[in-house]
Write an enzyme that holds these catalytic residues in place. Structure first.
Site, PDB file in Angstrom:
ATOM      1  N   SER A 219       0.857  -1.198   0.000  1.00 29.57           N
ATOM      2  CA  SER A 219       0.000   0.000   0.000  1.00 29.57           C
ATOM      3  C   SER A 219       0.884   1.236   0.000  1.00 29.57           C
ATOM      4  O   SER A 219       1.797   1.365   0.823  1.00 29.57           O
ATOM      5  CB  SER A 219      -0.948  -0.028   1.194  1.00 29.57           C
ATOM      6  OG  SER A 219      -0.248  -0.155   2.401  1.00 29.57           O
ATOM      7  N   GLY A 221      -0.197   4.639  -0.002  1.00 28.87           N
ATOM      8  CA  GLY A 221      -0.912   5.883   0.288  1.00 28.87           C
ATOM      9  C   GLY A 221      -1.700   6.354  -0.920  1.00 28.87           C
ATOM     10  O   GLY A 221      -2.392   5.563  -1.560  1.00 28.87           O
ATOM     11  N   GLY A 224      -1.969   4.585  -4.359  1.00 27.93           N
ATOM     12  CA  GLY A 224      -2.708   3.330  -4.515  1.00 27.93           C
ATOM     13  C   GLY A 224      -1.929   2.141  -4.013  1.00 27.93           C
ATOM     14  O   GLY A 224      -1.189   2.249  -3.023  1.00 27.93           O
ATOM     15  N   GLY A 250      -4.850   1.317   5.836  1.00 27.65           N
ATOM     16  CA  GLY A 250      -4.248   0.006   5.583  1.00 27.65           C
ATOM     17  C   GLY A 250      -5.117  -1.122   6.120  1.00 27.65           C
ATOM     18  O   GLY A 250      -5.246  -2.183   5.487  1.00 27.65           O
ATOM     19  N   ASP A 251      -5.744  -0.904   7.263  1.00 30.86           N
ATOM     20  CA  ASP A 251      -6.608  -1.933   7.852  1.00 30.86           C
ATOM     21  C   ASP A 251      -7.836  -2.168   6.970  1.00 30.86           C
ATOM     22  O   ASP A 251      -8.291  -3.301   6.808  1.00 30.86           O
ATOM     23  CB  ASP A 251      -7.050  -1.521   9.262  1.00 30.86           C
ATOM     24  CG  ASP A 251      -5.861  -1.251  10.177  1.00 30.86           C
ATOM     25  OD1 ASP A 251      -4.800  -1.884   9.986  1.00 30.86           O
ATOM     26  OD2 ASP A 251      -5.983  -0.401  11.074  1.00 30.86           O
TER      27      ASP A 251
END
Lengths: 310, 310
Positions: A219, A221, A224, A250-251
């Site tokens: 990931s 930010g 993408g 992120g979760d």
């Protein structure tokens, strides 16, 4: 059912203050109390998606009891193993324009408590299609704790998603998790490479795959995410960067990934969902929450491109 | 039995960090959890003196439950009235050379909860020789809450000690408490006088006596304390100023005062004890604790002088 594992959960306290002044008294104008820890955030997002999910891990003391009550308030099914030590708190002090975080060290887990958790986990993972292992390890656990859990989950026929950092990630890779989801900083720390571009991330991801991960979702930010599988490398990106709180993005991506692999979706679909739900988490004010309108609105504008093989 | 009233108790968290950096993550190296609020500190000091003491007040939610458990750990007898709102936390972040405090706003107390507490207090104060009322009022209570309690305690034949600030002090005075114990800042705020010298404090104390207090004990930090009664004005002072944590020194003085008036001691004795226990609290690391060796060692060196009438 998706099983989420949170070995080091927290009671998250968010304090709003006009200004955090060092060596002064700051009156808190607003207090928010949330269940914390990556695995619990993933469980909450899955629950709000309507996906059957069970949260497990370690909880102890009266702070652990508070986390348990908050999960019940949020209708997240849970089955935690008790520990003697106190579950930690994290205090986040928000003043414009930033946040100051105070992280308690968390409990020390004994060998006996860990053994009891392994027995519980073995039973629960036998009923799980996918197991998500996310967040830091508490003191007292072996660094290969996630590898042990991944081996057990695989023996029980479950898929695994690992979202960890540092040693916990390095050891976890060896057990061959179906997916690992590092962010750029974690990917850089794990590989020693600097992650400046999407293709740099794709290269670093190959190293994690060589170390055992079947698929790596990196990931990045507002750039993408990069999906690196045996067959392909995909770059999924949102149409624009969104203003908001990146904590929990992120979760939300992990929740979308776990949901996607559980229903056997293709990686292009999964990557699109993961970007949409990351954006939906940025817009929501709190980790573990997502704005479904944002996910729906942004989804048609997410692009997925094949990157050249690395 | 001495009854201590804590209407706005707290769960006190003390975090030790290397340095509190604004807008950064600070890992907490040490966590201390204590029952907080002036009345509870007084109760703990009285308990450690071996004086029979019962703590009452308002407690709510899971944080209130944690305070209750901590009181049980410390063997402080208690009988609190339940409230719907959550008892507040205070977070004190200690880095060299100072502390930064985060004070949660605390619960809102309903009229019905206050009425239920009054009934409980009426019963408990009937068995009390002395009632100590200490600390701030939570939201929702009338500003004359302490006056109501003092009237009730007097009707039940108990002596009263009030340690409050601002409006709660001003209203409380009207009920004629046996003792009020302002510090210099509180005395200045209540009277509009600046308190530069012991005789300045004695003059200001006369104003509080005119407003209803029978005796005023003004605590002046390392300058000791001034006792102003109808008959005399005394200045008790320690032999030297002590290094340590002044938080809780006032509460230890209140404990000594309550203990002294309960057993009918003279004011010179009480003032000496109050100075000795204040010093013993400065040396102890935590509010609510006192170092008995310090109290014993310093006691013979405390001087008590009569000040000219003001």
């Amino acid at each position: 059912m998706i099983l989420t594992v949170t070995l080091n959960p927290a009671l998250d306290l968010t304090y709003t203050v006009p200004e955090l002044k060092r060596h002064a008294v700051c009156r808190v104008s607003d207090v928010r109390v949330q269940p914390g820890g990556k695995g619990l955030n993933v469980a909450r997002v899955l629950r709000s998606m309507g996906t059957p999910v069970l949260a497990t891990g370690l909880l102890g003391g009266s702070t652990g009891e508070q986390v348990r009550c908050l999960l019940e308030d949020k209708a997240v099914l849970h089955r935690f193993a008790p520990i003697e030590g106190d579950t930690r708190r994290t205090v986040v002090v928000a003043d414009k324009p930033g946040v100051t975080s105070l992280w308690e060290p968390g409990p020390m887990v004994t060998d006996k408590e860990w053994a009891a958790f392994l027995a519980l986990f073995n039973g629960l993972s036998a009923s799980a299609a996918t197991v998500v292992l996310a967040g830091s390890l508490p003191q007292g656990l072996p660094p290969d704790a996630y590898a042990t859990l991944i081996d057990m989950a695989h023996a029980n026929g479950a898929l695994t998603v690992l979202d960890a950092d540092g040693l916990a990630l390095r050891h976890g890779l060896k057990a061959g998790p179906a997916v690992v989801k590092p962010n750029a900083a974690e990917l850089a720390a794990a590989t020693g490479l600097s992650i400046e571009t999407p293709s740099g991330a794709a290269q670093a991801a190959q190293l994690l795959r060589a170390d055992g991960a079947r698929t790596v979702v990196s990931s990045l930010g507002s750039s993408g995410l990069i999906v690196s599988t045996t067959e392909q490398t995909l770059h999924a990106r949102p149409p624009r960067s969104l203003n908001g709180n990146p904590t929990g993005a992120g979760d939300a991506a992990v929740a979308a990934i776990a949901n996607g692999i559980t229903r056997g979706a293709g990686w292009s679909d999964i990557a699109t969902d993961a970007v949409a739900f990351s954006a939906a988490a940025v817009v929501a004010s709190t980790a573990g929450e997502v704005c479904f309108d944002t996910a729906r609105d942004i989804r048609p504008h997410i692009t997925v491109n094949q990157l050249p093989g690395v």
